[in-house]
Design an enzyme around this catalytic site. Structure first.
Site, short mmCIF file in Angstrom:
data_model
loop_
_atom_site.label_atom_id
_atom_site.label_comp_id
_atom_site.label_asym_id
_atom_site.label_seq_id
_atom_site.Cartn_x
_atom_site.Cartn_y
_atom_site.Cartn_z
N GLU A 229 -3.15 -8.52 -3.42
CA GLU A 229 -2.09 -7.60 -3.00
C GLU A 229 -1.77 -7.95 -1.56
O GLU A 229 -2.63 -7.84 -0.69
CB GLU A 229 -2.58 -6.16 -3.13
CG GLU A 229 -1.48 -5.16 -2.84
CD GLU A 229 -2.03 -3.82 -2.39
OE1 GLU A 229 -2.98 -3.32 -3.00
OE2 GLU A 229 -1.50 -3.30 -1.38
N CYS A 266 -0.06 -0.18 3.06
CA CYS A 266 0.71 -1.19 2.36
C CYS A 266 2.00 -0.62 1.77
O CYS A 266 2.91 -1.37 1.45
CB CYS A 266 -0.14 -1.82 1.27
SG CYS A 266 -1.02 -0.61 0.28
#
Lengths: 500, 500
Positions: A229, A266
């Protein structure tokens, strides 16, 4: 494959994980579920001391870290529930069918088995939820895969303490030795990812680091899946009707979402597309001014954020709505308040190399869009893959333009929100935390939510096996009571003669 | 990324596929299912002429090709059923839950959407079932992804004819232009795989070619998933009790499985572990002698097979049980009968570099094992990943040694058979046609069976969306009637506050 010589310590870790793979895969899922719950209990029992260490090492606030630890524990319990339920095994049973369309069909039974040892690279910004006992660890253990956790250097003491708690809880719950181990050091992380005994990798961090590790995983003599990720801009689109309906609520939610955890998330909303002439400036400036200074995670992140913020502020056409600040203290730690800027769509397009990039910290860009702009056509020209995209529309607003925008956003993000803000990722069965490159290296997977288990499993089919040689989930007697999807004889067509 | 300049033809193909992606993704699944059935109907209506061309180009027998075409058509119909059913969408709905353990949980709804254009590399050995309208094409079209088919040079006319039939049937069924196109040429295949508009690749063929293409897919600026099915030895293990029970049946099944389609099958049993002193030689020799000569697919395969067969026959300790033959005719085509050899386990281990490799043709190796050998311990020392592994035991035989062998075989194969032979792969929901490297590049997937659709899908979650902006499968009204897995409020724990 490099010709590196592993240290004896690293060699022992790899050997331990390999030795644990089969006994751990063979644990009864209810026992594995109990072990996950035991880890959750142990973390919560040690919350006071863990949070104290975490605050010192990361600069994150107590309430945030207590919430994150609770989330981490709840996440472990949810994976425990998923394991005990057994639906994650995706059991499919095709009963033998002598009258099959293409000739007699054999009895075929398929389920998912663990891949073997996995290496998980911890992130800096979630010292609990994406670190030692975080989602990657929980889902790999749930799958039945031994975990080698590459600790993040940003919180070394917390890593060590948490790891000891996890390992002790797993051992006390009867799990095999070697199911959970920690390595530290960048070179050690690379070497363990290259080791043939490791069968998968997971990572949360920067694009360059993720790209580097994904390349290593793909270039091994035996390539392995790698779930990284990486980066995300998390665009938000606000309609004029939404502003007319609830501008104050949008401003408050926006500033809270950008400034929470000092923007080191994020899913922080990095770019907010608003109608030109939105009139939000004063509200945003006021809300941002009320945010207390927050320490960034570490000096490296502080330096990177300061540089990035300067570049954005200096880009042609960018004006500060809330200038915020970043101040380095004597130890190089950075203290920040939110920086919100505005830029016209044309200036953004012209200055994309400077502006259109993730800022890891409390910075966000209002992109001012002229009336009549075709946002759906715009998205592919501006955006790569993202973890999230958000639409703020008014109640009942579902014009064709809005539908077209939503459609194209699903091509550029793993999760599309309607109202609300992308920070705060629910850990639930339907959650998707992933997205097209560069949001992740592998957009068919999620790293949050119980579907994350699937990353660490592969299918195996048994054909014509006697009940006594079938694993429990595939047995007709179904002693574990797992969900079985059964294709009965005569239900469908198929094929079973001489080809193959 | 190379600095290649695409030909205008290739550029047009990539542009067409990209333009088709969104309208094709948005087709109603029942319409897509009808289009797949239309393709199946058209193939069957043209069976006579297609089979004739296939026979001339591949040397495969009429009965085999008719069966394969029928399989191909049935496969398309099964994928049509799967699409119409909608379970492949994996719809998960988490209802909003204000009392969630970690704070109010939003409404989150997740399903799978098509990746976009995919490039499928056809195989030589299944000119229907793993070529133009084969499993990769059927599953990608079922998923809603435009297909660019890289034709195999071994059957160019059949490729062209089949492709015309497929494209015409799809168009007549109302599918968008550009959903199915063909490219030919090795360089063209590489260029299209590198094109940023292509979102996934699938391949069936040799280890070097698959490794090369997988490397290209992984090294793109935006990496894409690549599903390669490469090589497999398909080991078989026969117990003494099985021989005592049914040696004749085993011999007959073995020789049939090795010689069918001249052994040019990815699941051909290449190594059969039998107790030393098995006494099968005469039976095998007799059965092999009754097999008529069969043409290999093409001169390149004939030359490769002849060389490989010589190497095996010349390896120390190898003796011919049925020597068989390979004869090249004036045009370089090879005509073969089965070659079955025997070797002791020790000689196999000593000569593994010469012997322990796939032979693409009707060659198989009996490996003679001394009594008391621990086969379960042996497997990891001899075998990498395989598509299949087969156990022949006697009825009721389930001793601990056998259980241990089965357990280790599941670690080295995607499908484990009990009795029967691995050739003949049923196209059913539970089928797994895949396995650890080098059987495939990606052992979490299958290329046969309806689970193959999943390769070409990725998840997208909608959070807090109004019903009017949800896609049909996620709507509460569920107009398509797809299966929805619903997590009701209060059913489980979770988290939804300020982290992300």
């Amino acid at each position: 494959m490099q010709e590196t010589q592993m240290t004896p310590e690293l060699e022992t870790i790899a050997a331990n994980a390999a030795a644990a793979a089969r006994p751990f895969a063979d644990t009864n899922p209810r026992d594995r579920a109990k072990a996950l719950v035991a880890v959750a209990d142990a973390l919560e029992a040690n919350a006071d001391s863990l949070v104290e260490v975490g605050m010192a090492e990361t600069g994150l606030a107590e309430a945030r870290l207590r919430g994150e630890l609770r989330r981490t524990a709840v996440q472990l319990r949810m994976f425990a529930e998923a394991v005990a339920d057994g639906a994650y095994l995706d059991v499919r049973i095709d009963q033998a069918d002598p009258a099959f369309a293409l000739g007699p069909r054999p009895d075929v039974r398929r389920y998912l088995v663990p891949l073997g040892p996995v290496v998980n690279f911890a992130a800096s910004n979630f010292p609990f939820a994406f670190s030692v006992a975080g989602g990657d660890t929980a889902s790999a253990l749930a799958a039945g895969c031994p975990v080698i956790l590459k600790g993040h250097p940003g919180h070394p003491e917390l890593t060590e303490r948490t790891a000891a708690i996890v390992a002790e809880a797993l051992a006390a719950a009867g799990m095999p030795d070697g199911v959970f181990q920690v390595v530290t050091g960048q070179q050690e992380g690379v070497e363990i990812l290259e080791d043939p005994r490791v069968k998968a990798g997971a990572f949360t961090g920067s694009i360059p680091a993720g790209q580097f590790l994904a390349g290593i995983a793909a270039a091994r003599p035996v390539p392995i899946p790698f779930f990284g990720e990486l980066g995300s801009l998390n665009p938000v689109f606000v309609t004029q009707a939404a502003l007319d309906e609830r501008a104050d609520e949008i401003v408050a939610g926006f500033v809270t979402s950008v400034s929470g955890s000092a923007g080191q998330l994020c899913t922080k909303p990095g770019f907010v597309f608003v109608p030109a002439g939105h009139g939000l400036e004063q509200g945003i400036a006021d809300a941002a001014a009320s945010v207390a200074p927050h320490r960034l995670l570490n000096p490296r992140i502080a330096a990177g954020y300061a540089e990035r913020r300067e570049a954005v502020l200096a880009a042609p056409g960018v004006r500060a709505v809330a200038e915020g600040r970043v101040e380095l203290d004597g130890s190089g730690q950075g203290w920040v308040t939110p920086t919100i800027v505005a830029v016209s769509l044309d200036d953004l397009a012209a200055g994309r190399d400077e502006i259109l990039e993730e800022s890891f910290g409390p910075l966000s860009v209002l992109v001012e869009v002229a009336p009549g702009t075709d946002l759906a056509a715009l998205v592919p020209t501006l955006l790569d893959g993202n973890l999230t995209a958000t639409v703020h529309a008014a109640a009942g607003e579902d014009a064709a333009e809005l539908q077209a925008l939503v459609r194209v956003l699903t091509e550029h993000a793993g999760r599309v929100l309607f109202g609300g803000w992308p920070t705060g990722v629910a850990v639930t069965p339907a959650m998707q935390h992933g997205g097209p490159w560069p949001a992740t290296t592998n957009d068919s997977s999620t790293s949050v939510g119980t579907a994350a288990i699937t990353r660490f499993l592969r299918p195996v089919a048994y054909q014509g096996a006697p009940e006594s040689l079938l694993p429990e989930p595939l047995q007709t007697a179904n002693p574990w009571g797992v969900p079985q999807t059964i294709a009965a004889a005569g239900e469908s067509t198929g094929w079973g003669d001489d080809l193959g």
